[in-house]
Design an enzyme around this catalytic site. Structure first.
Site, short mmCIF file in Angstrom:
data_model
loop_
_atom_site.label_atom_id
_atom_site.label_comp_id
_atom_site.label_asym_id
_atom_site.label_seq_id
_atom_site.Cartn_x
_atom_site.Cartn_y
_atom_site.Cartn_z
N ASP A 1 -19.50 -3.80 3.72
CA ASP A 1 -19.39 -3.03 4.96
C ASP A 1 -20.06 -3.75 6.13
O ASP A 1 -19.54 -3.75 7.25
CB ASP A 1 -20.00 -1.64 4.79
CG ASP A 1 -19.14 -0.71 3.95
OD1 ASP A 1 -17.97 -1.04 3.66
OD2 ASP A 1 -19.67 0.36 3.56
N TYR B 1 -24.30 -23.64 -13.06
CA TYR B 1 -24.75 -23.85 -11.69
C TYR B 1 -25.22 -25.27 -11.39
O TYR B 1 -25.57 -25.56 -10.25
CB TYR B 1 -25.87 -22.85 -11.35
CG TYR B 1 -25.45 -21.42 -11.58
CD1 TYR B 1 -24.49 -20.82 -10.76
CD2 TYR B 1 -25.98 -20.68 -12.63
CE1 TYR B 1 -24.09 -19.52 -10.98
CE2 TYR B 1 -25.58 -19.37 -12.85
CZ TYR B 1 -24.64 -18.80 -12.02
OH TYR B 1 -24.24 -17.51 -12.25
N HIS C 1 -18.81 -19.59 -4.32
CA HIS C 1 -19.51 -19.46 -5.60
C HIS C 1 -19.58 -20.84 -6.24
O HIS C 1 -18.60 -21.58 -6.25
CB HIS C 1 -18.77 -18.51 -6.54
CG HIS C 1 -18.65 -17.14 -5.97
ND1 HIS C 1 -19.69 -16.26 -5.94
CD2 HIS C 1 -17.61 -16.54 -5.34
CE1 HIS C 1 -19.29 -15.15 -5.34
NE2 HIS C 1 -18.04 -15.29 -4.96
N MET C 2 -20.73 -21.16 -6.79
CA MET C 2 -20.92 -22.45 -7.46
C MET C 2 -20.07 -22.53 -8.73
O MET C 2 -19.45 -23.54 -9.01
CB MET C 2 -22.39 -22.64 -7.83
CG MET C 2 -23.32 -22.70 -6.64
SD MET C 2 -23.64 -24.36 -6.12
CE MET C 2 -24.80 -24.88 -7.37
N SER C 3 -20.06 -21.45 -9.51
CA SER C 3 -19.32 -21.45 -10.77
C SER C 3 -17.92 -20.89 -10.55
O SER C 3 -17.65 -20.23 -9.54
CB SER C 3 -20.05 -20.62 -11.83
OG SER C 3 -20.03 -19.25 -11.51
N ASN D 1 -22.72 -16.79 -0.23
CA ASN D 1 -22.73 -16.71 -1.68
C ASN D 1 -23.65 -15.54 -1.97
O ASN D 1 -24.87 -15.68 -1.92
CB ASN D 1 -23.23 -18.00 -2.32
CG ASN D 1 -23.22 -17.92 -3.84
OD1 ASN D 1 -23.06 -16.86 -4.42
ND2 ASN D 1 -23.39 -19.06 -4.48
#
Length: 143
Positions: A87, A22, A100-102, A74
């Site tokens: 939903d 991260y 997403h960071m990774s 995220n």
């Protein structure tokens, strides 16, 4: 245009959490970079972080009542199992971008699946803070 940035579970721990995946940027750093880019793009920005799934769902439910043109999310670990968040996102009439960071596809097998992806316009992963910035650019382009 106004963009809502949603940060999910454990993301308040950026900067302290596994820097190999991260990086060292904190959530405050990420929000500041997003605010700078939003100004550059002529967009308003609203950010929200919670570690409580129900609070995330409630925040998503408020979007139709607000002047929000797109959402960047995220969801952290909720990405892989929260049908409640999926939903809630499916109700929205505005584009949603998953970030997403990774690189979730290069990590544990459970991270390879996103239950949110089917209700999102697209997903960006693996570029650290730039995943958020690319997500904001994409959201502005669709708004």
């Amino acid at each position: 245009m106004n963009i809502l940035i949603l940060h999910g579970v454990n993301l308040n721990m950026f900067g302290k959490r596994d820097p190999a995946h991260y990086g060292t940027a904190t959530l405050t750093d990420i929000d500041a970079a997003l605010a700078d880019l939003a100004r550059e793009l002529g967009a308003g920005l609203v950010t929200f972080q919670t570690n409580h799934e129900g609070e995330m769902v409630e925040r998503i439910h408020r979007v139709p009542e607000e002047d929000i043109q797109a959402v960047v999310i995220n969801a952290g670990a909720w990405t892989h199992y929260s049908y409640a968040i999926a939903d809630a996102l499916a109700i929205l009439a505005v584009p949603v971008v998953e970030v997403h960071m990774s690189n979730v596809h290069a990590r544990e097998a459970f991270r390879h699946n996103s239950v949110l992806a089917p209700v999102c316009a697209g997903s960006i992963a693996g570029f650290g803070v730039n995943s958020y910035l690319l997500g904001l650019r994409a959201a502005c382009g669709m708004a």
